[in-house]
Write an enzyme that holds these catalytic residues in place. Structure first.
Site, PDB file in Angstrom:
ATOM      1  N   PRO A 118      31.990  66.219   3.157  1.00 20.31           N
ATOM      2  CA  PRO A 118      33.438  66.276   2.975  1.00 20.31           C
ATOM      3  C   PRO A 118      34.073  67.447   3.725  1.00 20.31           C
ATOM      4  O   PRO A 118      33.599  68.581   3.636  1.00 20.31           O
ATOM      5  CB  PRO A 118      33.629  66.441   1.470  1.00 20.31           C
ATOM      6  CG  PRO A 118      32.286  66.490   0.858  1.00 20.31           C
ATOM      7  CD  PRO A 118      31.254  66.415   1.922  1.00 20.31           C
ATOM      8  N   VAL A 119      35.116  67.136   4.491  1.00 22.87           N
ATOM      9  CA  VAL A 119      35.850  68.119   5.284  1.00 22.87           C
ATOM     10  C   VAL A 119      37.335  67.861   5.076  1.00 22.87           C
ATOM     11  O   VAL A 119      37.770  66.706   4.989  1.00 22.87           O
ATOM     12  CB  VAL A 119      35.499  67.980   6.786  1.00 22.87           C
ATOM     13  CG1 VAL A 119      36.343  68.909   7.635  1.00 22.87           C
ATOM     14  CG2 VAL A 119      34.023  68.242   7.021  1.00 22.87           C
ATOM     15  N   GLY A 125      36.423  60.151   1.111  1.00 21.87           N
ATOM     16  CA  GLY A 125      36.156  59.337   2.291  1.00 21.87           C
ATOM     17  C   GLY A 125      36.207  60.091   3.602  1.00 21.87           C
ATOM     18  O   GLY A 125      36.123  59.498   4.670  1.00 21.87           O
ATOM     19  N   HIS A 126      36.328  61.402   3.550  1.00 22.68           N
ATOM     20  CA  HIS A 126      36.478  62.189   4.792  1.00 22.68           C
ATOM     21  C   HIS A 126      35.540  63.377   4.771  1.00 22.68           C
ATOM     22  O   HIS A 126      35.945  64.464   4.359  1.00 22.68           O
ATOM     23  CB  HIS A 126      37.926  62.669   4.919  1.00 22.68           C
ATOM     24  CG  HIS A 126      38.256  63.202   6.268  1.00 22.68           C
ATOM     25  ND1 HIS A 126      38.149  64.537   6.603  1.00 22.68           N
ATOM     26  CD2 HIS A 126      38.708  62.584   7.372  1.00 22.68           C
ATOM     27  CE1 HIS A 126      38.544  64.716   7.849  1.00 22.68           C
ATOM     28  NE2 HIS A 126      38.883  63.548   8.337  1.00 22.68           N
ATOM     29  N   PHE A 127      34.385  63.298   5.081  1.00 21.64           N
ATOM     30  CA  PHE A 127      33.541  62.217   5.567  1.00 21.64           C
ATOM     31  C   PHE A 127      32.537  61.863   4.492  1.00 21.64           C
ATOM     32  O   PHE A 127      32.318  62.649   3.583  1.00 21.64           O
ATOM     33  CB  PHE A 127      32.844  62.644   6.848  1.00 21.64           C
ATOM     34  CG  PHE A 127      33.803  62.868   7.991  1.00 21.64           C
ATOM     35  CD1 PHE A 127      34.248  61.790   8.744  1.00 21.64           C
ATOM     36  CD2 PHE A 127      34.272  64.132   8.306  1.00 21.64           C
ATOM     37  CE1 PHE A 127      35.118  61.982   9.808  1.00 21.64           C
ATOM     38  CE2 PHE A 127      35.142  64.332   9.362  1.00 21.64           C
ATOM     39  CZ  PHE A 127      35.571  63.260  10.118  1.00 21.64           C
TER      40      PHE A 127
END
Length: 144
Positions: free
Chosen positions: A51-52, A45-47
């Site tokens: 993804p980070v 969920g990030h992002f």
């Protein structure tokens, strides 16, 4: 105290252990590495589309290597089996993202250690030796 013994004494386990290896440890600082697992749940969920690694996780990695691991080394003569760890202060600036699968290096320099409070200048670098983030992190280690 061996590097593997320090990692064994850390009060964390998977999936919240962010230390793979410790390369150098001395009375004045520490240097270690961690590779962020591509399947880590926080990437979902990030992002959504890119993804980070969240900054709070980068800070946690810096604290585990740069403060807690160093604190365990500095308290090597104390019984640490029933010790407690408390983060007391952070001030971290972020410069580059860390993506799933990236290996980072954390370098920490002791500012002071007294009354079981450790304050360190901590930096994180990516595999290209570029600065990802840096700051000061403090914590207390309660040794039994």
């Amino acid at each position: 105290m061996t590097h593997s013994k320090i990692i064994e004494l850390l009060p964390y386990s998977e999936p919240f252990l962010f230390v793979d290896e410790l390369k150098e440890v001395s009375e004045n600082g520490i240097f270690g590495t961690y590779t962020f697992k591509e399947e880590a749940d926080f990437y979902r969920g990030h992002f959504k589309d890119l993804p980070v690694t969240p900054g709070v996780i980068l800070t946690e990695c810096m604290a585990q290597i740069g403060v807690v691991s160093l604190g365990i080394f500095l308290l090597k003569d104390d019984d640490l089996h029933n010790s407690g760890v408390a983060l007391t202060n952070t001030a971290v600036d972020f410069y580059l993202p860390v993506f799933p699968g990236e290996k980072v290096k954390v370098v920490s320099e002791k500012i002071y250690f007294r009354f079981n409070k450790l304050k360190c200048k901590v930096q994180m670098f990516n595999a290209e030796e570029k600065l990802v983030c840096r700051g000061e992190i403090s914590g207390m280690i309660k040794a039994e």
